[in-house]
Design a protein around this motif. Structure first.
Motif: not given
Length: 306
Positions: A82-93, A115-119, A282-289
Protein backbone atom coordinates in the motif's frame (compact mmCIF):
# COMPACT_ATOMS: atom_id res chain seq x y z
CA UNK A 1 5.53 -6.17 22.37
CA UNK A 2 7.14 -8.81 20.20
CA UNK A 3 9.92 -7.63 17.91
CA UNK A 4 9.15 -8.32 14.22
CA UNK A 5 12.80 -8.79 13.28
CA UNK A 6 13.10 -11.46 15.95
CA UNK A 7 9.95 -13.12 14.64
CA UNK A 8 11.58 -13.33 11.19
CA UNK A 9 14.63 -14.93 12.79
CA UNK A 10 12.40 -17.47 14.57
CA UNK A 11 10.80 -18.35 11.25
CA UNK A 12 14.21 -18.83 9.64
CA UNK A 13 15.41 -21.03 12.51
CA UNK A 14 12.29 -23.19 12.11
CA UNK A 15 12.79 -23.46 8.35
CA UNK A 16 16.51 -24.22 8.51
CA UNK A 17 16.46 -26.51 11.55
CA UNK A 18 19.49 -25.00 13.29
CA UNK A 19 20.90 -21.71 14.54
CA UNK A 20 23.99 -22.05 12.34
CA UNK A 21 22.02 -22.62 9.10
CA UNK A 22 19.68 -19.74 9.92
CA UNK A 23 22.68 -17.53 10.64
CA UNK A 24 24.17 -18.32 7.22
CA UNK A 25 20.90 -17.49 5.46
CA UNK A 26 20.41 -14.26 7.41
CA UNK A 27 24.09 -13.24 7.13
CA UNK A 28 24.40 -13.13 10.92
CA UNK A 29 26.63 -14.92 13.38
CA UNK A 30 25.29 -17.99 15.16
CA UNK A 31 25.73 -16.14 18.46
CA UNK A 32 23.61 -13.24 17.20
CA UNK A 33 20.80 -15.59 16.16
CA UNK A 34 20.91 -17.36 19.54
CA UNK A 35 20.80 -14.04 21.37
CA UNK A 36 17.85 -12.80 19.31
CA UNK A 37 15.88 -16.00 19.97
CA UNK A 38 16.66 -15.71 23.71
CA UNK A 39 15.43 -12.12 23.67
CA UNK A 40 12.25 -13.18 21.86
CA UNK A 41 11.67 -15.87 24.48
CA UNK A 42 11.92 -13.24 27.19
CA UNK A 43 9.41 -11.07 25.34
CA UNK A 44 7.06 -14.03 24.89
CA UNK A 45 7.51 -15.33 28.43
CA UNK A 46 7.97 -18.88 27.16
CA UNK A 47 10.60 -21.23 25.80
CA UNK A 48 10.19 -21.26 22.03
CA UNK A 49 13.04 -23.53 20.92
CA UNK A 50 13.95 -26.93 22.33
CA UNK A 51 17.77 -26.92 22.46
CA UNK A 52 18.16 -30.24 24.26
CA UNK A 53 17.53 -32.61 21.35
CA UNK A 54 19.80 -33.73 18.56
CA UNK A 55 17.69 -31.83 16.03
CA UNK A 56 16.55 -28.36 17.01
CA UNK A 57 12.76 -28.15 17.20
CA UNK A 58 10.17 -25.60 18.22
CA UNK A 59 8.24 -26.12 21.43
CA UNK A 60 4.45 -25.95 21.43
CA UNK A 61 4.53 -22.20 22.26
CA UNK A 62 7.11 -21.79 19.50
CA UNK A 63 4.90 -23.54 16.96
CA UNK A 64 1.94 -21.41 18.00
CA UNK A 65 3.95 -18.21 17.67
CA UNK A 66 5.31 -19.32 14.29
CA UNK A 67 1.78 -19.62 12.94
CA UNK A 68 1.04 -16.06 13.99
CA UNK A 69 4.40 -14.93 12.60
CA UNK A 70 3.41 -15.95 9.08
CA UNK A 71 0.22 -13.90 9.39
CA UNK A 72 2.09 -10.89 10.81
CA UNK A 73 4.67 -10.90 8.01
CA UNK A 74 1.94 -11.26 5.38
CA UNK A 75 0.12 -8.22 6.80
CA UNK A 76 3.35 -6.22 6.85
CA UNK A 77 3.92 -7.15 3.21
CA UNK A 78 0.44 -5.84 2.42
CA UNK A 79 1.24 -2.62 4.26
CA UNK A 80 4.44 -2.27 2.26
CA UNK A 81 2.46 -2.77 -0.95
CA UNK A 82 0.00 0.00 0.00
CA UNK A 83 2.82 2.38 0.82
CA UNK A 84 4.48 1.62 -2.51
CA UNK A 85 1.22 2.38 -4.30
CA UNK A 86 1.06 5.73 -2.52
CA UNK A 87 4.65 6.47 -3.50
CA UNK A 88 4.22 5.08 -7.01
CA UNK A 89 7.48 3.60 -8.28
CA UNK A 90 9.72 6.21 -6.68
CA UNK A 91 10.97 3.77 -4.04
CA UNK A 92 10.75 0.15 -2.97
CA UNK A 93 12.43 -3.10 -3.91
CA UNK A 94 11.88 -6.26 -5.92
CA UNK A 95 13.38 -9.55 -4.73
CA UNK A 96 13.59 -12.08 -7.54
CA UNK A 97 14.80 -15.68 -7.57
CA UNK A 98 15.40 -17.62 -10.77
CA UNK A 99 16.39 -21.09 -11.89
CA UNK A 100 19.82 -21.06 -13.60
CA UNK A 101 19.01 -21.12 -17.32
CA UNK A 102 16.49 -18.28 -17.00
CA UNK A 103 18.77 -16.41 -14.62
CA UNK A 104 21.53 -16.28 -17.22
CA UNK A 105 19.21 -15.05 -19.97
CA UNK A 106 15.85 -13.35 -19.46
CA UNK A 107 16.29 -12.53 -15.75
CA UNK A 108 19.53 -10.61 -16.27
CA UNK A 109 18.08 -8.75 -19.27
CA UNK A 110 14.94 -7.90 -17.29
CA UNK A 111 16.94 -6.61 -14.32
CA UNK A 112 18.99 -4.41 -16.66
CA UNK A 113 15.93 -3.01 -18.44
CA UNK A 114 14.03 -2.46 -15.18
CA UNK A 115 16.97 -0.63 -13.58
CA UNK A 116 17.07 1.82 -16.48
CA UNK A 117 13.33 2.51 -16.23
CA UNK A 118 13.08 2.61 -12.44
CA UNK A 119 16.49 3.43 -10.97
CA UNK A 120 14.97 4.22 -7.56
CA UNK A 121 13.78 0.65 -7.05
CA UNK A 122 16.26 -1.66 -5.33
CA UNK A 123 16.66 -5.05 -7.04
CA UNK A 124 17.80 -8.40 -5.68
CA UNK A 125 18.41 -11.51 -7.79
CA UNK A 126 19.27 -14.91 -6.38
CA UNK A 127 19.27 -18.43 -7.80
CA UNK A 128 17.35 -21.56 -6.81
CA UNK A 129 15.44 -24.39 -8.39
CA UNK A 130 11.62 -24.26 -8.16
CA UNK A 131 11.52 -26.94 -5.47
CA UNK A 132 13.23 -24.42 -3.19
CA UNK A 133 12.14 -21.05 -4.56
CA UNK A 134 8.36 -21.65 -4.57
CA UNK A 135 8.12 -22.46 -0.84
CA UNK A 136 10.36 -19.44 -0.18
CA UNK A 137 8.03 -17.27 -2.29
CA UNK A 138 5.04 -18.44 -0.24
CA UNK A 139 6.95 -17.62 2.94
CA UNK A 140 7.56 -14.06 1.76
CA UNK A 141 11.29 -14.38 1.09
CA UNK A 142 10.92 -13.35 -2.56
CA UNK A 143 8.57 -11.18 -4.60
CA UNK A 144 8.99 -13.07 -7.87
CA UNK A 145 10.12 -16.63 -8.52
CA UNK A 146 10.99 -17.74 -12.03
CA UNK A 147 9.99 -21.39 -12.34
CA UNK A 148 9.16 -23.91 -15.02
CA UNK A 149 7.04 -26.94 -15.74
CA UNK A 150 6.36 -29.19 -18.74
CA UNK A 151 3.25 -29.95 -20.72
CA UNK A 152 3.78 -33.58 -19.66
CA UNK A 153 4.38 -32.70 -15.98
CA UNK A 154 2.29 -29.58 -15.17
CA UNK A 155 2.86 -27.50 -12.08
CA UNK A 156 0.42 -27.88 -9.20
CA UNK A 157 -1.94 -24.99 -8.56
CA UNK A 158 -0.98 -22.88 -5.53
CA UNK A 159 -3.77 -21.17 -3.62
CA UNK A 160 -1.73 -18.09 -2.64
CA UNK A 161 0.46 -17.93 -5.75
CA UNK A 162 -0.34 -16.39 -9.13
CA UNK A 163 1.33 -17.60 -12.33
CA UNK A 164 2.31 -15.31 -15.20
CA UNK A 165 3.34 -17.17 -18.35
CA UNK A 166 6.58 -15.80 -19.83
CA UNK A 167 7.33 -18.22 -22.65
CA UNK A 168 6.96 -21.73 -23.98
CA UNK A 169 10.00 -23.45 -25.45
CA UNK A 170 10.42 -26.72 -27.28
CA UNK A 171 12.76 -29.20 -25.72
CA UNK A 172 15.43 -30.34 -28.14
CA UNK A 173 17.91 -33.19 -28.18
CA UNK A 174 21.63 -32.60 -27.73
CA UNK A 175 23.80 -35.22 -29.43
CA UNK A 176 27.56 -35.67 -29.84
CA UNK A 177 28.45 -34.13 -33.20
CA UNK A 178 29.71 -37.51 -34.43
CA UNK A 179 26.60 -39.46 -33.47
CA UNK A 180 24.94 -41.21 -36.46
CA UNK A 181 21.59 -39.54 -35.67
CA UNK A 182 23.21 -36.07 -35.74
CA UNK A 183 23.29 -35.99 -39.55
CA UNK A 184 19.65 -35.02 -40.02
CA UNK A 185 17.57 -32.00 -39.06
CA UNK A 186 15.44 -33.82 -36.52
CA UNK A 187 15.51 -36.98 -34.46
CA UNK A 188 12.93 -39.54 -33.46
CA UNK A 189 13.69 -40.39 -29.85
CA UNK A 190 13.12 -44.05 -30.64
CA UNK A 191 16.41 -43.94 -32.57
CA UNK A 192 18.20 -43.18 -29.29
CA UNK A 193 16.90 -46.15 -27.32
CA UNK A 194 20.41 -47.61 -27.04
CA UNK A 195 22.08 -44.33 -26.08
CA UNK A 196 23.31 -43.39 -22.62
CA UNK A 197 21.25 -40.51 -21.24
CA UNK A 198 22.03 -37.74 -18.77
CA UNK A 199 19.08 -36.44 -16.71
CA UNK A 200 18.34 -34.59 -13.46
CA UNK A 201 19.36 -36.09 -10.14
CA UNK A 202 16.00 -36.59 -8.48
CA UNK A 203 12.35 -37.16 -9.27
CA UNK A 204 10.89 -33.91 -10.48
CA UNK A 205 9.75 -32.10 -13.60
CA UNK A 206 13.12 -32.05 -15.41
CA UNK A 207 13.93 -35.72 -14.92
CA UNK A 208 10.34 -36.89 -15.27
CA UNK A 209 9.87 -35.04 -18.55
CA UNK A 210 12.86 -36.79 -20.13
CA UNK A 211 11.77 -40.21 -18.91
CA UNK A 212 8.17 -39.67 -20.07
CA UNK A 213 9.30 -38.47 -23.51
CA UNK A 214 11.37 -41.62 -23.95
CA UNK A 215 8.57 -43.89 -22.76
CA UNK A 216 6.18 -42.28 -25.22
CA UNK A 217 8.73 -43.10 -27.90
CA UNK A 218 8.56 -46.75 -26.82
CA UNK A 219 11.52 -47.27 -24.50
CA UNK A 220 12.87 -46.59 -21.03
CA UNK A 221 16.05 -44.48 -21.21
CA UNK A 222 19.38 -45.93 -20.17
CA UNK A 223 20.35 -43.32 -17.57
CA UNK A 224 24.11 -43.28 -17.24
CA UNK A 225 24.64 -39.80 -15.80
CA UNK A 226 22.72 -37.51 -13.47
CA UNK A 227 23.17 -33.80 -12.82
CA UNK A 228 20.99 -30.77 -12.16
CA UNK A 229 23.44 -28.54 -14.04
CA UNK A 230 22.73 -28.33 -17.76
CA UNK A 231 26.33 -27.28 -18.39
CA UNK A 232 27.35 -30.70 -17.07
CA UNK A 233 24.86 -32.27 -19.49
CA UNK A 234 26.41 -30.37 -22.39
CA UNK A 235 29.93 -31.35 -21.28
CA UNK A 236 28.94 -35.02 -21.23
CA UNK A 237 27.37 -34.73 -24.67
CA UNK A 238 30.43 -32.87 -25.97
CA UNK A 239 32.62 -35.69 -24.66
CA UNK A 240 30.61 -38.11 -26.81
CA UNK A 241 29.31 -40.23 -23.93
CA UNK A 242 25.69 -39.13 -23.49
CA UNK A 243 22.62 -37.53 -25.04
CA UNK A 244 20.30 -35.10 -23.30
CA UNK A 245 17.05 -33.18 -23.63
CA UNK A 246 17.84 -29.47 -23.44
CA UNK A 247 15.70 -26.29 -23.41
CA UNK A 248 16.06 -23.39 -25.84
CA UNK A 249 17.05 -21.06 -23.00
CA UNK A 250 20.27 -23.03 -22.62
CA UNK A 251 21.34 -22.60 -26.22
CA UNK A 252 22.72 -19.07 -26.08
CA UNK A 253 26.14 -20.24 -27.27
CA UNK A 254 27.29 -22.81 -29.83
CA UNK A 255 29.23 -25.90 -28.85
CA UNK A 256 31.33 -27.28 -31.73
CA UNK A 257 31.22 -30.87 -30.45
CA UNK A 258 27.44 -30.83 -29.85
CA UNK A 259 24.63 -31.03 -32.39
CA UNK A 260 21.22 -29.82 -31.19
CA UNK A 261 18.25 -31.07 -33.21
CA UNK A 262 14.49 -30.86 -33.15
CA UNK A 263 12.56 -33.84 -31.81
CA UNK A 264 10.01 -35.30 -34.21
CA UNK A 265 7.35 -36.23 -33.49
CA UNK A 266 6.07 -35.04 -30.11
CA UNK A 267 8.73 -32.70 -28.71
CA UNK A 268 8.04 -31.90 -25.02
CA UNK A 269 7.29 -28.26 -24.23
CA UNK A 270 8.72 -26.43 -21.24
CA UNK A 271 6.81 -23.45 -19.88
CA UNK A 272 8.57 -20.67 -17.99
CA UNK A 273 6.53 -18.77 -15.39
CA UNK A 274 6.95 -15.72 -13.21
CA UNK A 275 5.30 -16.63 -9.92
CA UNK A 276 4.10 -13.98 -7.50
CA UNK A 277 1.96 -13.87 -4.43
CA UNK A 278 -1.67 -12.88 -4.89
CA UNK A 279 -2.42 -9.33 -6.02
CA UNK A 280 -3.35 -7.98 -2.59
CA UNK A 281 -0.02 -9.16 -1.15
CA UNK A 282 2.35 -7.62 -3.72
CA UNK A 283 3.37 -4.11 -4.65
CA UNK A 284 3.35 -2.15 -7.92
CA UNK A 285 7.11 -2.60 -8.37
CA UNK A 286 6.59 -6.37 -8.54
CA UNK A 287 3.88 -5.97 -11.16
CA UNK A 288 6.14 -3.65 -13.15
CA UNK A 289 8.93 -6.23 -13.10
CA UNK A 290 6.55 -8.94 -14.29
CA UNK A 291 5.69 -6.78 -17.31
CA UNK A 292 9.40 -6.28 -18.05
CA UNK A 293 9.96 -10.04 -17.78
CA UNK A 294 7.16 -10.65 -20.27
CA UNK A 295 8.68 -8.13 -22.68
CA UNK A 296 12.17 -9.59 -22.42
CA UNK A 297 10.80 -13.11 -22.83
CA UNK A 298 9.03 -12.14 -26.07
CA UNK A 299 12.25 -10.57 -27.31
CA UNK A 300 14.17 -13.73 -26.47
CA UNK A 301 11.69 -15.94 -28.32
CA UNK A 302 11.89 -13.72 -31.41
CA UNK A 303 15.68 -13.82 -31.37
CA UNK A 304 15.79 -17.62 -31.05
CA UNK A 305 13.32 -18.26 -33.86
CA UNK A 306 14.34 -15.54 -36.29
Amino acid sequence: MLDVKRLRILREVAQQGSFSAAADTLHLTQSAVSQQIAALEREAGATLVDRNRGNLRLTDPGEALLGHTEAVIARLDEAERELQEIAGLRSGRVRMVSFPTAGATIAVKAVTAFSKRHPEIALELTEAEPEISIPELRAGDHDIALAYDYDQVPMDEERDVERHLLLEERMQIALPAGHPAAKGRSVNLADLSEASWTVGTCAGTCRDSAVLACRRAGFTPNIGFESDDYQVHISLVSAGIAVSLVPELLLSTNHPDVKVLEISPGAPTRRVWALTRRAEARGPATDAMVEVLKSESKRFVRSRRA
